[in-house]
Motif scaffolding. Structure first.
Motif, short mmCIF file in Angstrom:
data_model
loop_
_atom_site.label_atom_id
_atom_site.label_comp_id
_atom_site.label_asym_id
_atom_site.label_seq_id
_atom_site.Cartn_x
_atom_site.Cartn_y
_atom_site.Cartn_z
N LYS A 63 1.21 -1.29 -0.01
CA LYS A 63 -0.08 -0.66 0.02
C LYS A 63 0.97 1.47 -0.09
O LYS A 63 0.44 2.44 -0.05
CB LYS A 63 -1.32 -0.29 1.15
CG LYS A 63 -1.87 -1.25 1.12
CD LYS A 63 -2.98 -0.87 2.26
CE LYS A 63 -4.08 -2.63 2.06
NZ LYS A 63 -4.76 -1.94 3.52
N TYR A 65 2.72 2.11 2.66
CA TYR A 65 3.05 3.45 3.50
C TYR A 65 4.41 3.73 4.45
O TYR A 65 5.45 2.80 3.82
CB TYR A 65 2.25 2.50 4.19
CG TYR A 65 0.78 2.24 4.87
CD1 TYR A 65 0.17 2.77 3.76
CD2 TYR A 65 0.29 1.15 5.04
CE1 TYR A 65 -1.56 2.87 3.78
CE2 TYR A 65 -0.98 0.62 4.90
CZ TYR A 65 -1.65 1.97 4.45
OH TYR A 65 -3.14 1.22 4.52
N VAL A 83 -9.62 6.85 12.81
CA VAL A 83 -8.64 6.62 11.88
C VAL A 83 -10.03 6.79 10.76
O VAL A 83 -11.31 6.42 10.99
CB VAL A 83 -9.69 4.80 12.06
CG1 VAL A 83 -9.15 3.77 10.29
CG2 VAL A 83 -8.68 4.30 12.68
N GLU A 87 -11.76 3.01 5.55
CA GLU A 87 -10.04 2.36 5.79
C GLU A 87 -10.27 1.22 6.54
O GLU A 87 -10.89 0.63 7.31
CB GLU A 87 -9.28 2.80 6.89
CG GLU A 87 -8.73 4.47 5.99
CD GLU A 87 -7.55 4.07 4.68
OE1 GLU A 87 -7.62 3.63 5.19
OE2 GLU A 87 -7.70 5.65 4.79
N PHE A 136 -4.40 -0.24 12.30
CA PHE A 136 -3.84 0.47 11.46
C PHE A 136 -3.19 1.55 11.00
O PHE A 136 -2.36 1.79 12.34
CB PHE A 136 -5.30 1.37 11.65
CG PHE A 136 -6.53 0.93 11.38
CD1 PHE A 136 -7.72 1.32 10.14
CD2 PHE A 136 -6.84 0.18 12.68
CE1 PHE A 136 -8.34 0.25 10.24
CE2 PHE A 136 -8.83 -0.04 12.36
CZ PHE A 136 -9.11 0.02 10.87
N GLN A 140 -3.60 6.25 7.70
CA GLN A 140 -4.92 6.00 7.74
C GLN A 140 -5.59 6.77 8.65
O GLN A 140 -6.43 6.37 8.66
CB GLN A 140 -5.14 4.33 7.85
CG GLN A 140 -4.51 3.63 6.95
CD GLN A 140 -5.15 1.88 6.84
OE1 GLN A 140 -3.86 1.32 7.58
NE2 GLN A 140 -6.07 1.47 5.80
#
Length: 316
Positions: A63, A65, A83, A87, A136, A140
């Motif tokens: 993703k 990140y 959050v 997500e 998470f 996010q």
């Protein structure tokens, strides 16, 4: 169609993505360790280890990140962070040891006071309880403080101490890197053929990870030849151990010298297709390996005496 086990559905979904990435020639847990850190929980200070480390690093790669911080929805709320709606979280696992008689977590202080024989008897009352949590990533979450990235300086002197203190002979020559369990020797190409110190030490530590399988160290099966399933499993353990060591020492892991990379990728694909849980088994073993190797930095290891010592021949 056979119904999936709900308890393992998150594992199967993750491994499917790993296999898909490997089939595209991309190792999903590879990141630039010089600019990133091990995944951690900013609320509890926990550094995620073992399979959770590999899962969170891989999802970060899937993703894109760049934030290494992970937490539960509740933990984010406790900090007044939010959050974002829609997500999707990532499943991680936590194992606790339960005493069957009391149905409570193991009292480690009491357990450590037992003799070896008492521990063996007491172990019959214990079992592992696996729990899953959804976490998470910092990217996010709204309201979380901006990540303060730090450029880590690699201390190659300390990494060299690890090699020296291992007390394992290193032979230089040829164009292959490998560990010989029969002779307890690491073979490496000459240091000058590596593009930089990072690549050299990353490769050396990978082979050092293999050396921990020796019967007088962590005692793993190193008998598998290249192309066999047992060899592929051992390579996966050393691979993950290299990741953990790289995180700890600041090495830029994706610059290491990996022999026959395409063949290794295919062997890992085959192993994971046969047994998706192997990625979790290998990462657990890799945690033990990395802990064992990292202690070399401060502890000189005893020389392992061989009853029959032969010189390792390296074709130049």
């Amino acid at each position: 169609m056979e119904k999936k086990d709900k308890n393992n559905a998150h594992r199967e979904e993750f491994v499917e993505k790993v296999i898909e990435s490997l089939e595209k020639g991309k190792i999903p847990w590879e990141k630039d360790w010089e600019n990133s850190q091990a995944p951690m929980n900013p609320v509890t200070g926990t550094i995620y280890k073992g399979s959770n480390n590999i899962v969170l690093n891989s999802v970060s790669c899937f993703k894109d990140y760049e934030d290494h911080r992970w937490m539960t929805y509740k933990q984010a709320q406790e900090k007044n962070w939010q959050v974002r709606e829609g997500e999707k979280g990532t499943k991680i696992e936590y194992f606790s040891i339960i005493d069957k008689k009391t149905n409570k977590p193991l009292n480690k202080e009491m357990y450590n006071k037992l003799s070896q024989n008492e521990k063996l008897e007491y172990d019959k009352n214990l079992y592992y309880l696996r729990k899953t949590y959804t976490v998470f990533n910092g990217q996010q979450i709204d309201g979380i403080p901006e990540l303060q990235k730090e450029k880590r300086e690699v201390d190659y002197n300390k990494i060299n101490d690890i090699l020296v203190n291992s007390n394992i002979e290193i032979k230089y020559g040829g164009d292959r890197a490998f560990y010989s369990p029969e002779k307890d020797i690491i073979a490496l190409p000459p240091k000058e053929v590596f593009k930089n110190e990072n690549s050299f030490y990353g490769t050396a530590l990978h082979e050092l990870a293999h050396s921990t399988g020796h019967p007088q160290r962590l005692n793993r099966d190193l008998s598998g030849r290249f192309g066999t399933e047992s060899c592929a499993k051992e390579e996966l353990k050393a691979e993950f151990a290299s990741v953990f060591i790289g995180q700890e020492k600041g090495l830029n892991y994706n610059e290491r010298h990996l022999e026959n990379s395409n063949a290794y990728l295919q062997s890992w694909i085959n192993v994971l297709k046969n047994d998706p849980n192997e990625i979790f088994t290998a990462s657990k073993e890799a945690d033990k390996i990395s802990t064992h190797v990292l202690k070399y930095e401060k502890e000189k290891q005893p020389k392992i005496e061989k009853s029959l010592k032969k010189e390792l021949e390296i074709s130049l």
